[in-house]
Design an enzyme around this catalytic site. Structure first.
Site, mmCIF file in Angstrom:
data_model
loop_
_atom_site.group_PDB
_atom_site.id
_atom_site.type_symbol
_atom_site.label_atom_id
_atom_site.label_comp_id
_atom_site.label_asym_id
_atom_site.label_seq_id
_atom_site.Cartn_x
_atom_site.Cartn_y
_atom_site.Cartn_z
ATOM 1 N N GLY A 1 6.734 65.197 -54.191
ATOM 2 C CA GLY A 1 6.790 64.249 -55.272
ATOM 3 C C GLY A 1 5.683 63.344 -55.153
ATOM 4 C CB VAL A 2 4.610 60.165 -57.079
ATOM 5 C CG1 VAL A 2 5.905 59.328 -56.340
ATOM 6 C CG2 VAL A 2 3.284 59.349 -57.024
ATOM 7 C CD1 TRP A 61 14.354 65.670 -60.940
ATOM 8 C CD2 TRP A 61 15.264 65.768 -63.175
ATOM 9 N NE1 TRP A 61 14.492 67.044 -61.193
ATOM 10 C CE2 TRP A 61 15.210 66.931 -62.660
ATOM 11 C CE3 TRP A 61 15.672 65.594 -64.498
ATOM 12 C CZ2 TRP A 61 15.692 68.141 -63.276
ATOM 13 C CZ3 TRP A 61 16.090 66.831 -65.064
ATOM 14 C CH2 TRP A 61 16.304 68.226 -64.470
ATOM 15 C CD GLN A 116 15.572 59.291 -68.249
ATOM 16 O OE1 GLN A 116 15.909 58.307 -68.103
ATOM 17 N NE2 GLN A 116 16.216 60.245 -68.408
ATOM 18 N N GLY A 117 11.609 56.039 -66.626
ATOM 19 C CA GLY A 117 11.228 54.640 -66.971
ATOM 20 C C GLY A 117 9.712 54.485 -66.753
ATOM 21 C CD GLU A 154 11.891 50.562 -66.350
ATOM 22 O OE1 GLU A 154 12.272 50.434 -64.813
ATOM 23 O OE2 GLU A 154 11.467 51.638 -66.809
ATOM 24 C CG ASP A 190 17.282 68.400 -46.551
ATOM 25 O OD1 ASP A 190 18.546 68.411 -46.175
ATOM 26 O OD2 ASP A 190 16.749 68.617 -47.724
ATOM 27 C CG HIS A 199 20.014 54.011 -63.031
ATOM 28 N ND1 HIS A 199 20.431 53.411 -64.556
ATOM 29 C CD2 HIS A 199 18.858 53.798 -63.252
ATOM 30 C CE1 HIS A 199 19.596 53.221 -65.276
ATOM 31 N NE2 HIS A 199 18.486 53.318 -64.540
ATOM 32 N NE ARG A 245 17.129 50.361 -62.044
ATOM 33 C CZ ARG A 245 16.438 51.318 -62.043
ATOM 34 N NH1 ARG A 245 16.295 51.958 -60.604
ATOM 35 N NH2 ARG A 245 15.321 51.605 -62.917
ATOM 36 C CG HIS A 303 18.774 55.853 -59.461
ATOM 37 N ND1 HIS A 303 18.747 56.929 -60.402
ATOM 38 C CD2 HIS A 303 17.925 54.835 -59.773
ATOM 39 C CE1 HIS A 303 17.384 56.589 -60.875
ATOM 40 N NE2 HIS A 303 16.991 55.366 -60.683
ATOM 41 N NE ARG A 345 14.262 52.227 -56.871
ATOM 42 C CZ ARG A 345 14.152 52.796 -58.148
ATOM 43 N NH1 ARG A 345 12.968 52.493 -58.836
ATOM 44 N NH2 ARG A 345 15.109 53.365 -58.605
ATOM 45 C CG LEU A 384 7.320 56.704 -60.054
ATOM 46 C CD1 LEU A 384 7.199 56.919 -61.469
ATOM 47 C CD2 LEU A 384 7.515 58.122 -59.190
#
Length: 605
Positions: free
Chosen positions: A34-35, A66, A68-69, A136, A235, A256, A305, A366, A401, A407
């Site tokens: 991932g990032v 995956w 999105q925001g 957001e 994992d 989420h 959230r 999430h 979070r 990200l």
């Protein structure tokens, strides 16, 4: 209960697996694509380190794809790192490490610009070259950069994967990491892994390296319904526990609030309805069209959230229904098609048209705010073992979070890890893995495997007992049911090891024979491991804070619970749980934790 030692350092506990049949050497092995993982790998390679990337599926199949925001950073006029800091601390509900947050928000803008330099293309404002920014939940400023409307993660993943391939980094795809290897001094010496038939090697092998970076993502698959891809089975956290590393804050799982509701029997990865939809003005309503978030928080639908997820759940319970609705009909067809094409397509694929009807939504697992505990350089408590991204607990997220900080955290702390590895001087050293001291003493080495078919049972137990709403009763039932699965796996393993297949008088009864080592059994075993740790922490936190909601303790209690649980696994498989004050959050890599005021011990996962 009696304490059983710190559990820090190699435990000798590993998954039941064949011995490695092949090996390669490197300076750094990064686990995850991932990032966080790819950024760390690119920075390490740029510093001249022989870097190997190991990933469970294809390079671009992780959680980042995956997202999105977008990615949050103080990039807009009138915004500042201090304002981003303030919003992050509020969302974290008193448990953020301020030094970690400050590193995130001050280094974040430059990290985003370096990502753009690596090829990532973000959406720009109409008629301008300036990055388009949106809001957001929990943000008081427009600071969310996005790409492809609602395909930010896919664009970031594309850019980083292309950079990795262009740079010629060695990659091993379709490989499940199993366990950490250590040398005679307890330092990291690489990992064992299983390649699932489509990579460069088949079967179980090893990558020998003095530095290992865990960037394996989250553990959303521990619940029945999640936004996480199928590979998110905890994992990395499970590996770290078996290696003797500390984990922290696992009780804080973010649900989420707006996930497409597909019915009470829906399982696995569910379509996410990005928070950016609310950021652009969509409303949360009940079946009667009432905006129930108005008056509950100053930001209404854009509250943090945890607050929105609780409000949806509470309203659904009051009305005896399973979901609420997200109403964006006032956007019109053009805005849906331009700004949220991915979400529009996902909804229409399930028979729902957001242009003409409200979207049924409900919370789903999430993001894990906790994970493997690190310091400001990504170092864990095991020398040479690093963690970044969702698998890590850097102290940035606290109890909840802030939207789109994940990200950014992956970018910033991956760069910090690469800088630390560059300054360590371990490059070029070829480590020699040896059996741990616990193994030399004859301590149990192989962890009993869970039968693959019990994965669904773990998910149902966790959803019922440790989901959005928790209580002493629900958590106790979850703990007992998970213990039952553990005892069954142990009994089957003992029965298989005993002469003639009999486990002996002291062995627990085994209802099924021990499963063969393999991906499905290893994943199920990892899920059971992280589930039991999560439940144990949630049982102890007798308050409601952030995304941890205890119905029997509905108030936040700073006097008693503004602290973290530090959890390790001892060589005797006992789970050691200690508390630490927020101010003492960052660990010192490779050191033994000092005794804490409230030691406790439980059977291990």
């Amino acid at each position: 209960m009696t304490a059983s030692g710190t559990g820090n350092g190699p435990t000798g506990i590993r998954l039941t697996a064949p011995a490695p049949g092949w090996s390669i050497t490197a300076d750094v092995v990064v686990v995850g694509s991932g990032v966080a993982g790819l950024t760390a790998a690119l920075r390490c390679a740029a510093a001249g380190h022989r870097t190997v990337v190991v990933t469970k599926a294809r390079l671009d199949d992780g959680s980042t794809r995956w997202a999105q925001g977008g990615i949050a950073a103080a990039l807009g006029e009138g915004d500042s790192p201090e304002q981003h800091l303030a919003d992050t601390l509020v969302a974290g509900a008193g448990l953020c490490d301020e030094a970690a947050v400050r590193a995130l928000v001050t280094e974040g803008p430059d990290a985003v610009h370096r990502l753009i330099g690596a090829g990532a293309r973000f959406d720009t404002a109409p008629g301008s070259d300036e990055i388009a920014l949106t809001r957001e939940g929990g943000h008081h400023r427009r600071r969310i950069a996005h790409a492809g409307g609602d395909a930010t993660g896919a664009e970031i993943s594309r850019a980083l994967v292309e950079a990795v391939r262009a740079g010629g980094l060695r990659t091993i795809e379709n490989a499940l990491v199993l366990d950490l290897l250590t040398d005679a001094y307890g330092r990291t010496a690489g990992v064992t892994l299983h390649v699932m038939g489509e990579g460069q090697h088949d079967g179980v092998g090893a990558v020998h390296a003095p530095a290992v970076v865990l960037a394996t993502g989250g553990m959303g698959q521990v619940f029945s319904a999640t936004t996480n891809p199928a590979v998110s089975t905890g994992d990395g956290v499970a590996l770290a526990l078996r290696a003797g590393a500390e984990v922290s804050d696992l009780e804080f799982v973010q649900f989420h609030p707006t996930v497409l509701y597909l019915g009470p029997e829906a399982e696995g990865q569910q379509p996410l309805i990005s928070e950016a939809v609310r950021g652009e003005g969509a409303h949360l309503v009940d079946a009667a069209g009432t905006r129930f978030m108005v008056g509950q928080h100053e930001l209404a639908e854009l509250a943090p959230r945890d607050i929105v997820a609780k409000a949806i759940t509470r309203r659904a319970q009051e009305q005896g229904v399973e979901h609420m609705y997200l109403d964006g009909r006032h956007f019109g067809a053009e805005m849906w098609q331009h700004r949220f094409p991915t979400i529009l397509a996902a909804c229409r694929a399930h028979g729902i048209d957001p242009v003409t009807e409200p979207i049924p939504v409900a919370p789903a697992a999430h993001y894990a705010s906790g994970g493997v505990r690190t310091d400001l350089h990504g170092r864990t408590t095991v020398p040479g073992l690093y963690a970044c991204g969702e698998v890590a607990c850097t102290g940035v997220h606290g109890a909840n979070r802030l939207a789109s900080n994940s990200l950014l955290e992956g970018l910033v702390f991956a760069e910090r890890i690469a800088a630390d590895i560059a300054s360590d001087g371990a490059a070029g050293r070829v480590p020699e893995p040896v059996p741990s001291a616990a193994e030399e003493r004859g301590a149990p080495r192989a962890l009993p495997l869970l039968a693959p078919e019990t994965r669904a049972a773990v998910q149902r137990i966790m959803t019922a007992g440790a989901g959005v709403l928790r209580s002493a009763g629900s958590l106790a039932r979850a703990a007992a049911d998970l213990d039952g699965l553990h005892r069954e796996a142990t009994g089957a393993a003992l029965a298989a090891q005993a002469p003639g297949g009999a486990g002996g008088a002291d062995a627990p009864p085994a209802s099924a024979k021990a499963p063969e080592p393999g991906v499905e059994a290893w994943e199920a075993t990892n899920l059971l491991c992280v589930a039991r740790v999560l439940v144990a922490a949630a049982q102890r936190r007798e308050e409601t804070r952030g995304c941890h909601w205890r119905e029997d303790h509905p108030e936040r209690d700073d006097a008693s619970w503004r602290r973290h649980f530090r959890i390790t696994l001892g060589a005797d498989r006992a789970l050691n749980i200690r508390t630490t004050a927020t101010a003492d959050f960052p660990p010192t890599a490779g050191t033994t934790p000092q005794p804490a005021p409230t030691p406790d011990t439980e059977p291990s996962p």
